[in-house]
Design an enzyme around this catalytic site. Structure first.
Site, short mmCIF file in Angstrom:
data_model
loop_
_atom_site.label_atom_id
_atom_site.label_comp_id
_atom_site.label_asym_id
_atom_site.label_seq_id
_atom_site.Cartn_x
_atom_site.Cartn_y
_atom_site.Cartn_z
N GLU A 197 -45.70 -11.05 0.74
CA GLU A 197 -44.93 -11.83 -0.26
C GLU A 197 -45.90 -12.90 -0.77
O GLU A 197 -46.41 -12.81 -1.89
CB GLU A 197 -43.69 -12.44 0.39
N ASP A 275 -32.54 -10.89 -1.85
CA ASP A 275 -33.18 -11.84 -0.93
C ASP A 275 -32.24 -12.99 -0.52
O ASP A 275 -31.63 -12.93 0.54
CB ASP A 275 -34.49 -12.37 -1.52
N1 HPA Z 1 -39.34 -14.91 2.84
C1 HPA Z 1 -39.49 -15.38 4.08
N2 HPA Z 1 -38.51 -15.90 4.79
C2 HPA Z 1 -37.29 -15.93 4.24
C3 HPA Z 1 -37.08 -15.45 2.98
C4 HPA Z 1 -38.15 -14.92 2.24
O1 HPA Z 1 -38.04 -14.45 1.10
N3 HPA Z 1 -35.75 -15.65 2.74
C5 HPA Z 1 -35.21 -16.20 3.83
N4 HPA Z 1 -36.14 -16.38 4.76
ZN ZN Z 2 -36.58 -12.23 2.50
#
Ligand code: HPA
Ligand code: ZN
Length: 334
Positions: A197, A275
């Site tokens: 990410e 998400d």
């Molecule tokens: N990334 C990492 N941790 C998280 C996310 C995310 O998108 N959403 C909730 N915790």
């Molecule tokens: Zn997430």
């Protein structure tokens, strides 16, 4: 008239249930539990949802979760999510939950899991939405804490189907969680992890090789590594992509720059997910419709994304067949 993107039956695979806590419910639960929020109003809270990166968001997300204290709070949270996404034609959802966010402030594991499980059961009975729970470890905490969390959850083993890894990615590579993921594997649990990410492609390799994950959550940075793309395509490792999240957290400057079309062109099993929809300004239909508009996705690509999510889900073949038939019916009416 609703669009094909809106009508399409959907499967959601990357959804943090704590990230569905809308400001209105946060204030209501704060009232119910005698918690004082550091915001004067719902509007003031919403105005704070302007994030420069993942950590900015996580700070507010963990603070918001403090209002969740009793079993009925977890039930109300998940039930609100299910009733909301029923309108978006979500027919199956695999929900992440972060037990350490709650157990570390004295909430019992059973309170969290039983509240969420009751909502999942009601969603199945009353909304025809199937669902399951995936327990996520917080990666800013230790590997030992993850192992202990899983051990504490094993009395509720029948209520969750897998483990995941979330929270602050950069500086917290997957290898620290090998023991927890090995234990999960020995318990017959599915394994997934956030990777790529904000973190580099190496973290995706690590999730595959050290944690033996079956899906990668996000994974959008895989395109920086051609060998990795080859492997993800050859092994049909799904990516649970979250387009509106990625723009809110500045992984991409603008939705029109998102690499979702390139992930599909590379032959990857990419899916669309929301998400943390209460924080990122959109549930499933918002993600589908805005992607279609910003990226010029065709109806065939939208259908492919919906079918990829069915393939990537952890339901049995009979349920997959039902979900595919549902997509087929919606496509015939297109
Ligand atoms: N990334 C990492 N941790 C998280 C996310 C995310 O998108 N959403 C909730 N915790
Ligand atoms: Zn997430």
């Amino acid at each position: 008239m609703t669009s094909f993107a809106e009508r399409l039956p959907k499967v959601e695979l990357h959804l943090h249930i704590e990230g569905t806590l809308e400001p209105e419910l946060m204030f209501a639960l704060a009232d119910r539990n005698g918690v004082t929020l550091p915001y004067a109003s719902v509007d003031a809270l919403r105005a704070a949802y302007d994030f420069g990166n993942l950590q900015d968001f996580l700070d507010l997300y963990y603070q918001g979760a403090n209002v969740l204290q009793k079993q009925e709070d977890f039930f109300d949270l998940a039930w609100a999510y299910f009733t909301r996404v029923h309108r978006d034609n979500v027919e199956h959802a695999e929900l992440f939950f972060d037990p350490q966010t709650h157990t570390d402030r004295g909430v019992a594991m059973g309170t969290v899991i039983e509240g969420l499980t009751a909502a999942c059961k009601k969603a199945d009975e009353e909304l025809n939405i199937s669902s399951s729970l995936i327990l996520c470890f917080l990666r800013h905490l230790s590997g030992d804490a993850a192992v202990q969390t899983l051990r504490d959850a094993l009395p509720y083993r029948e209520h969750f189907i897998g483990v995941g890894l979330d929270s602050a990615e950069v500086g917290n590579p997957p290898e620290r969680f090998t023991e927890a993921f090995d234990l999960a594997g020995a318990e017959g649990l599915h394994r997934v992890a956030h990777a790529g990410e904000e973190g580099p492609p190496e973290y995706i390799w690590g999730a595959l090789d050290a944690l033996h994950v079956e899906r990668i959550d996000h994974g959008v940075r895989c395109l920086e590594d051609a060998k990795l793309v080859q492997r993800l395509a050859a092994e049909r490792i799904p990516l649970t992509v979250c387009p509106l999240s990625n723009t809110k957290l500045r992984v991409f400057d603008d939705l029109s720059q998102h690499n979702l079309p390139r992930l599909l062109e590379a032959g990857l099993c990419a899916t669309i997910n929301s998400d943390d929809p209460a924080y990122f300004g959109g549930y499933m239909n918002d993600n589908f419709v805005q992607c279609q508009q910003a990226l010029g996705l065709s109806d065939a690509q939208l259908r492919l994304l919906a079918e990829n999510a069915i393939e990537a889900s952890f339901v049995d073949d009979a349920r997959k067949a039902q979900l595919r038939a549902s997509v087929q019916r919606a496509s015939e009416g297109a």
